[in-house]
Design an enzyme around this catalytic site. Sequence first.
Site, PDB file in Angstrom:
ATOM      1  N   SER A 124       0.838  -1.203   0.000  1.00  0.00           N
ATOM      2  CA  SER A 124       0.000   0.000   0.000  1.00  0.00           C
ATOM      3  C   SER A 124       0.867   1.245   0.000  1.00  0.00           C
ATOM      4  O   SER A 124       1.982   1.240   0.556  1.00  0.00           O
ATOM      5  CB  SER A 124      -0.848  -0.012   1.273  1.00  0.00           C
ATOM      6  N   TYR A 148      -1.475  -0.649  10.921  1.00  0.00           N
ATOM      7  CA  TYR A 148      -1.814  -1.270   9.634  1.00  0.00           C
ATOM      8  C   TYR A 148      -0.660  -1.091   8.642  1.00  0.00           C
ATOM      9  O   TYR A 148      -0.195  -2.045   8.011  1.00  0.00           O
ATOM     10  CB  TYR A 148      -3.105  -0.651   9.070  1.00  0.00           C
ATOM     11  N   LYS A 152       2.241  -3.774   6.655  1.00  0.00           N
ATOM     12  CA  LYS A 152       2.638  -3.835   5.239  1.00  0.00           C
ATOM     13  C   LYS A 152       4.148  -3.705   5.113  1.00  0.00           C
ATOM     14  O   LYS A 152       4.783  -4.408   4.328  1.00  0.00           O
ATOM     15  CB  LYS A 152       1.935  -2.729   4.449  1.00  0.00           C
ATOM     16  N   ASN A 197     -14.737   4.018   6.037  1.00  0.00           N
ATOM     17  CA  ASN A 197     -13.617   4.876   6.447  1.00  0.00           C
ATOM     18  C   ASN A 197     -13.139   5.720   5.288  1.00  0.00           C
ATOM     19  O   ASN A 197     -12.562   6.780   5.487  1.00  0.00           O
ATOM     20  CB  ASN A 197     -12.423   4.016   6.876  1.00  0.00           C
TER      21      ASN A 197
HETATM   22  P1  NAD Z   1     -11.158  -6.553   1.592  1.00  0.00           P
HETATM   23  O1  NAD Z   1     -11.326  -6.505   3.061  1.00  0.00           O
HETATM   24  O2  NAD Z   1     -12.347  -6.311   0.735  1.00  0.00           O
HETATM   25  O3  NAD Z   1     -10.521  -7.964   1.153  1.00  0.00           O
HETATM   26  C1  NAD Z   1      -9.641  -8.676   1.997  1.00  0.00           C
HETATM   27  C2  NAD Z   1     -10.138 -10.106   2.060  1.00  0.00           C
HETATM   28  O4  NAD Z   1      -9.255 -10.880   2.863  1.00  0.00           O
HETATM   29  C3  NAD Z   1     -11.524 -10.234   2.675  1.00  0.00           C
HETATM   30  O5  NAD Z   1     -12.340 -11.008   1.808  1.00  0.00           O
HETATM   31  C4  NAD Z   1     -11.277 -10.960   4.005  1.00  0.00           C
HETATM   32  O6  NAD Z   1     -12.367 -11.767   4.360  1.00  0.00           O
HETATM   33  C5  NAD Z   1     -10.011 -11.745   3.685  1.00  0.00           C
HETATM   34  N1  NAD Z   1      -9.191 -12.062   4.849  1.00  0.00           N
HETATM   35  C6  NAD Z   1      -8.716 -11.206   5.793  1.00  0.00           C
HETATM   36  N2  NAD Z   1      -7.977 -11.891   6.696  1.00  0.00           N
HETATM   37  C7  NAD Z   1      -7.980 -13.197   6.312  1.00  0.00           C
HETATM   38  C8  NAD Z   1      -7.403 -14.380   6.833  1.00  0.00           C
HETATM   39  N3  NAD Z   1      -6.703 -14.390   7.976  1.00  0.00           N
HETATM   40  N4  NAD Z   1      -7.602 -15.535   6.171  1.00  0.00           N
HETATM   41  C9  NAD Z   1      -8.325 -15.563   5.029  1.00  0.00           C
HETATM   42  N5  NAD Z   1      -8.922 -14.479   4.490  1.00  0.00           N
HETATM   43  C10 NAD Z   1      -8.740 -13.303   5.127  1.00  0.00           C
HETATM   44  O7  NAD Z   1      -9.981  -5.543   1.212  1.00  0.00           O
HETATM   45  P2  NAD Z   1      -9.493  -4.980  -0.193  1.00  0.00           P
HETATM   46  O8  NAD Z   1      -9.827  -3.555  -0.252  1.00  0.00           O
HETATM   47  O9  NAD Z   1      -9.916  -5.889  -1.274  1.00  0.00           O
HETATM   48  O10 NAD Z   1      -7.927  -5.075   0.027  1.00  0.00           O
HETATM   49  C11 NAD Z   1      -7.179  -6.200  -0.401  1.00  0.00           C
HETATM   50  C12 NAD Z   1      -5.733  -6.017   0.027  1.00  0.00           C
HETATM   51  O11 NAD Z   1      -5.235  -4.808  -0.543  1.00  0.00           O
HETATM   52  C13 NAD Z   1      -5.533  -5.894   1.528  1.00  0.00           C
HETATM   53  O12 NAD Z   1      -4.345  -6.578   1.886  1.00  0.00           O
HETATM   54  C14 NAD Z   1      -5.368  -4.406   1.744  1.00  0.00           C
HETATM   55  O13 NAD Z   1      -4.579  -4.122   2.877  1.00  0.00           O
HETATM   56  C15 NAD Z   1      -4.660  -3.989   0.463  1.00  0.00           C
HETATM   57  N6  NAD Z   1      -4.887  -2.572   0.129  1.00  0.00           N
HETATM   58  C16 NAD Z   1      -6.153  -2.091   0.042  1.00  0.00           C
HETATM   59  C17 NAD Z   1      -6.362  -0.745  -0.235  1.00  0.00           C
HETATM   60  C18 NAD Z   1      -7.758  -0.166  -0.295  1.00  0.00           C
HETATM   61  O14 NAD Z   1      -7.891   1.044  -0.147  1.00  0.00           O
HETATM   62  N7  NAD Z   1      -8.802  -0.968  -0.533  1.00  0.00           N
HETATM   63  C19 NAD Z   1      -5.271   0.106  -0.440  1.00  0.00           C
HETATM   64  C20 NAD Z   1      -3.984  -0.430  -0.369  1.00  0.00           C
HETATM   65  C21 NAD Z   1      -3.800  -1.780  -0.077  1.00  0.00           C
HETATM   66  N1  UFG Z   2     -11.805  12.089   3.463  1.00  0.00           N
HETATM   67  C1  UFG Z   2     -12.779  13.000   3.819  1.00  0.00           C
HETATM   68  N2  UFG Z   2     -13.941  12.518   4.355  1.00  0.00           N
HETATM   69  C2  UFG Z   2     -14.165  11.182   4.545  1.00  0.00           C
HETATM   70  C3  UFG Z   2     -13.152  10.259   4.172  1.00  0.00           C
HETATM   71  C4  UFG Z   2     -11.976  10.749   3.647  1.00  0.00           C
HETATM   72  O1  UFG Z   2     -12.611  14.203   3.663  1.00  0.00           O
HETATM   73  O2  UFG Z   2     -15.240  10.806   5.048  1.00  0.00           O
HETATM   74  C5  UFG Z   2     -10.569  12.604   2.827  1.00  0.00           C
HETATM   75  C6  UFG Z   2      -9.299  12.268   3.579  1.00  0.00           C
HETATM   76  O3  UFG Z   2      -9.003  13.236   4.536  1.00  0.00           O
HETATM   77  C7  UFG Z   2      -8.289  12.197   2.425  1.00  0.00           C
HETATM   78  C8  UFG Z   2      -9.113  11.687   1.249  1.00  0.00           C
HETATM   79  O4  UFG Z   2     -10.463  11.976   1.572  1.00  0.00           O
HETATM   80  O5  UFG Z   2      -7.824  13.496   2.117  1.00  0.00           O
HETATM   81  C9  UFG Z   2      -8.961  10.196   0.997  1.00  0.00           C
HETATM   82  O6  UFG Z   2      -9.200   9.498   2.222  1.00  0.00           O
HETATM   83  P1  UFG Z   2      -9.369   7.904   2.257  1.00  0.00           P
HETATM   84  O7  UFG Z   2      -9.674   7.524   3.659  1.00  0.00           O
HETATM   85  O8  UFG Z   2     -10.320   7.478   1.201  1.00  0.00           O
HETATM   86  O9  UFG Z   2      -7.940   7.388   1.776  1.00  0.00           O
HETATM   87  P2  UFG Z   2      -6.502   7.553   2.443  1.00  0.00           P
HETATM   88  O10 UFG Z   2      -5.600   8.084   1.373  1.00  0.00           O
HETATM   89  O11 UFG Z   2      -6.551   8.276   3.717  1.00  0.00           O
HETATM   90  O12 UFG Z   2      -6.105   6.050   2.781  1.00  0.00           O
HETATM   91  C10 UFG Z   2      -6.461   4.939   1.973  1.00  0.00           C
HETATM   92  C11 UFG Z   2      -6.518   3.704   2.847  1.00  0.00           C
HETATM   93  C12 UFG Z   2      -5.143   3.391   3.344  1.00  0.00           C
HETATM   94  C13 UFG Z   2      -4.238   3.230   2.167  1.00  0.00           C
HETATM   95  C14 UFG Z   2      -4.233   4.480   1.325  1.00  0.00           C
HETATM   96  C15 UFG Z   2      -3.365   4.294   0.109  1.00  0.00           C
HETATM   97  O13 UFG Z   2      -7.383   3.902   3.934  1.00  0.00           O
HETATM   98  O14 UFG Z   2      -5.160   2.193   4.052  1.00  0.00           O
HETATM   99  O15 UFG Z   2      -5.554   4.784   0.926  1.00  0.00           O
HETATM  100  O16 UFG Z   2      -3.720   3.135  -0.553  1.00  0.00           O
HETATM  101  F1  UFG Z   2      -2.996   2.997   2.593  1.00  0.00           F
END
Ligand code: NAD
Ligand code: UFG
Length: 341
Positions: A124, A148, A152, A197
């Site tokens: 991430s 978190y 990573k 979030n």
């Molecule tokens: P998500 O929560 O939709 O998907 C994660 C999946 O992993 C879920 O289906 C959950 O049930 C499964 N899981 C969690 N722990 C487990 C375990 N111990 N055993 C088996 N299954 C398990 O999340 P996502 O948004 O699809 O994210 C996927 C990956 O990408 C994550 O590792 C997350 O940290 C990373 N990531 C996500 C974002 C984002 O903003 N969505 C940004 C950067 C990185």
């Molecule tokens: N924001 C708002 N209101 C909200 C939610 C977010 O103003 O209700 C703003 C935040 O302050 C930020 C932007 O919108 O400026 C994006 O916020 P997000 O929470 O959507 O995303 P972040 O960049 O803070 O973080 C996300 C994930 C992290 C990940 C990162 C990069 O939460 O885990 O993207 O992948 F690491």
Amino acid sequence: MKVLVTGGAGYIGSHTTLCLLQEGHDVIVLDNLMNSSSESLRRVEEISGRTVDFREVDLLDADAVDAVFAEGAVDAVVHFAGLKAVGESVERPLAYYRNNVVGTLNLVDSMEKAGVRRLVFSSSATVYGASEHVPLIEKSPMDATNPYGRTKEQIEDILTDLGAADPSWSIALLRYFNPVGAHESGRIGEDPRGVPNNLLPFVAQVAVGRRDKVMVFGNDYPTPDGTGVRDYIHVMDLAAGHLAALRFLARATGTFRWNLGTGRGSSVLEVIEAFSTAAGRQIPYEFTERRPGDAAVSYADASAALAELGWSARRGLAEMCTDHWRWQQANPYGYQHEPSF
Ligand code: NAD
Ligand code: UFG
């Protein structure tokens, strides 16, 4: 190729599973459904006309993970499974370290035993912490600011050490920026549990009437309109990045890291505006305090992924919002039929 996708029932995993099936690969999904529903996989099967081999397994159950690999040839693993909520990770750090770090250790242990040494890992942009030297390049130092993000970082370090100790491994560490949007069918998309979030799912829930207004966290950042700037990337572009990484790993050993972003930043107000256009209604918002720990600006230098993987993001903010809205409108409560507030 037979690909094992951990976390394949989740948001990014389900879209990537679909792309893998559509490219003719066979997919085994391993997921404990702690943050997802198997309905996503049923819909992936419906869209692709193919079957997903689903195993409801927890990565913390090492014997069960071993058993999946013992069954037969897996060529590569795409590892999405993990917990991902920044705020929750501050409250429950041990749960995050255990699930993400120990879960990954179990996975790579099983892979070693089974002789599978090709791995794509979901890292991430959060590993860059609050660095404001944008655009962010892969060489920027890791400096995560919450548990978190540190999971990573630690997993990246563990996998890098593993790749150095045994050069037969092929490992891609993909640093995602801000994944948004949904498959163009509107059948699969992001389905957050409880109050979202992240910005896009929150905006989408306001648009569909589940919430009153968007709270904009801060309007005094040193950005053109004072609101935070992020690099939003369409989840289908992100999925394509995983396929590009798998193709690369099929002909290279070593450990590689790539930013997956568009290279373009959008402010919170730009996102609200673009989503309002997509939804055909003005989305109400209100300014409030900055959210602690938020960087003002974050966007990728994605040139390494272009040069080395031949991958770049193709979809812009308007398409991200249109696709996200199509999914949200058709599935106001995600994969559930009942509201969960
Ligand atoms: P998500 O929560 O939709 O998907 C994660 C999946 O992993 C879920 O289906 C959950 O049930 C499964 N899981 C969690 N722990 C487990 C375990 N111990 N055993 C088996 N299954 C398990 O999340 P996502 O948004 O699809 O994210 C996927 C990956 O990408 C994550 O590792 C997350 O940290 C990373 N990531 C996500 C974002 C984002 O903003 N969505 C940004 C950067 C990185
Ligand atoms: N924001 C708002 N209101 C909200 C939610 C977010 O103003 O209700 C703003 C935040 O302050 C930020 C932007 O919108 O400026 C994006 O916020 P997000 O929470 O959507 O995303 P972040 O960049 O803070 O973080 C996300 C994930 C992290 C990940 C990162 C990069 O939460 O885990 O993207 O992948 F690491």
